[in-house]
Design a protein around this motif. Structure first.
Motif, PDB file in Angstrom:
ATOM      1  N   ALA A  27       0.595  -1.449  -0.496  1.00 13.43           N
ATOM      2  CA  ALA A  27       0.113   0.147   0.182  1.00 13.43           C
ATOM      3  C   ALA A  27       1.089   1.269   0.228  1.00 13.43           C
ATOM      4  N   TRP A  28       2.393   1.266   0.475  1.00 17.08           N
ATOM      5  CA  TRP A  28       3.032   2.165   0.627  1.00 17.08           C
ATOM      6  C   TRP A  28       3.984   2.378  -0.758  1.00 17.08           C
ATOM      7  N   LEU A  29       4.072   1.709  -1.626  1.00 15.35           N
ATOM      8  CA  LEU A  29       5.247   1.745  -2.781  1.00 15.35           C
ATOM      9  C   LEU A  29       4.633   3.081  -3.811  1.00 15.35           C
ATOM     10  N   PRO A  30       5.151   3.395  -4.209  1.00 14.97           N
ATOM     11  CA  PRO A  30       4.629   4.091  -4.893  1.00 14.97           C
ATOM     12  C   PRO A  30       3.932   3.032  -6.456  1.00 14.97           C
ATOM     13  N   PRO A  31       3.191   3.925  -6.909  1.00 15.02           N
ATOM     14  CA  PRO A  31       2.355   2.876  -7.430  1.00 15.02           C
ATOM     15  C   PRO A  31       2.937   2.212  -9.140  1.00 15.02           C
ATOM     16  N   ALA A  32       3.769   3.118  -9.353  1.00 17.19           N
ATOM     17  CA  ALA A  32       4.819   1.748 -10.880  1.00 17.19           C
ATOM     18  C   ALA A  32       4.657   0.613 -10.487  1.00 17.19           C
ATOM     19  N   GLN A  33       5.598   1.164  -8.475  1.00 14.10           N
ATOM     20  CA  GLN A  33       6.651  -0.247  -8.216  1.00 14.10           C
ATOM     21  C   GLN A  33       5.557  -1.244  -7.728  1.00 14.10           C
ATOM     22  N   ARG A  34       4.139  -0.212  -7.130  1.00 12.55           N
ATOM     23  CA  ARG A  34       3.841  -1.949  -6.611  1.00 12.55           C
ATOM     24  C   ARG A  34       2.965  -2.040  -7.648  1.00 12.55           C
ATOM     25  N   GLU A  35       2.360  -1.687  -8.798  1.00 12.71           N
ATOM     26  CA  GLU A  35       1.852  -3.067  -9.744  1.00 12.71           C
ATOM     27  C   GLU A  35       2.554  -3.847 -10.371  1.00 12.71           C
ATOM     28  N   GLN A  36       4.334  -3.601 -10.491  1.00 11.71           N
ATOM     29  CA  GLN A  36       5.459  -4.479 -11.257  1.00 11.71           C
ATOM     30  C   GLN A  36       5.678  -5.694 -10.098  1.00 11.71           C
ATOM     31  N   LEU A  37       5.417  -5.412  -8.641  1.00 10.78           N
ATOM     32  CA  LEU A  37       5.501  -6.067  -8.024  1.00 10.78           C
ATOM     33  C   LEU A  37       3.877  -6.524  -7.696  1.00 10.78           C
ATOM     34  N   VAL A  38       2.978  -6.473  -7.599  1.00 10.87           N
ATOM     35  CA  VAL A  38       2.286  -7.138  -7.737  1.00 10.87           C
ATOM     36  C   VAL A  38       1.831  -8.135  -8.346  1.00 10.87           C
ATOM     37  N   GLU A  39       2.200  -7.775 -10.265  1.00  8.77           N
ATOM     38  CA  GLU A  39       2.191  -8.426 -11.116  1.00  8.77           C
ATOM     39  C   GLU A  39       2.965  -9.600 -10.827  1.00  8.77           C
ATOM     40  N   THR A  40       4.289  -9.154  -9.992  1.00  7.03           N
ATOM     41  CA  THR A  40       5.020 -10.264  -9.831  1.00  7.03           C
ATOM     42  C   THR A  40       4.981 -11.528  -8.786  1.00  7.03           C
ATOM     43  N   ILE A  41       3.971 -11.588  -7.933  1.00  5.70           N
ATOM     44  CA  ILE A  41       3.832 -11.851  -7.317  1.00  5.70           C
ATOM     45  C   ILE A  41       2.406 -12.753  -8.303  1.00  5.70           C
ATOM     46  N   ALA A  42       1.876 -12.405  -8.166  1.00  6.87           N
ATOM     47  CA  ALA A  42       0.673 -13.167  -8.796  1.00  6.87           C
ATOM     48  C   ALA A  42       0.862 -14.065  -9.829  1.00  6.87           C
ATOM     49  N   ALA A  43       1.773 -13.630 -10.505  1.00  7.04           N
ATOM     50  CA  ALA A  43       2.443 -14.906 -11.509  1.00  7.04           C
ATOM     51  C   ALA A  43       3.249 -16.266 -10.992  1.00  7.04           C
TER      52      ALA A  43
END
Length: 113
Positions: free
Chosen positions: A11-27
């Motif tokens: 929740a506290w990551l910058p949006p672009a970094q959060r989106e990238q990390l969420v994509e990595t986690i989901a995969a």
């Protein structure tokens, strides 16, 4: 992403970094919480809610967690969590009793030296 401390960190990551990390986690093949891929909007709202509150919680059978961000400015570098046996204390009481101390401790940990 499946824990209070993980969600508060995201929740506290910058949006672009959060989106990238969420994509990595989901995969990730070993990722066991498919809420990110099954209901990405709901997951996103969980993160928005955590950011607005300043903390995140998670109630599992027998264990409850309260997590606050460890941050530098508006960006997270980690999360600090308190876990306790759910039968020992209601969440509302735990928040009143321990949330201020968790937040102070997080500020002390990340304060410039």
């Amino acid at each position: 992403a499946g824990t209070a401390s993980g969600r508060v960190f995201l929740a506290w990551l910058p949006p672009a970094q959060r989106e990238q990390l969420v994509e990595t986690i989901a995969a990730a093949p070993l990722f066991d919480d498919d809420a990110i891929t099954r209901e990405p909007e709901v997951f996103h709202e969980m993160l928005v809610g955590a950011r607005k509150r300043g903390y995140e919680t998670q109630e599992l059978p027998g264990i409850t967690s309260i997590a606050v961000p460890l941050g530098r400015g508006r960006e997270a570098v980690g999360g600090l969590a308190l876990r306790y046996y759910s039968g020992a204390l209601r969440l509302t009481d735990a928040l009143k009793r321990y949330l201020p101390a968790l937040q102070r401790t997080a500020e002390e940990i990340t304060a410039p030296r």
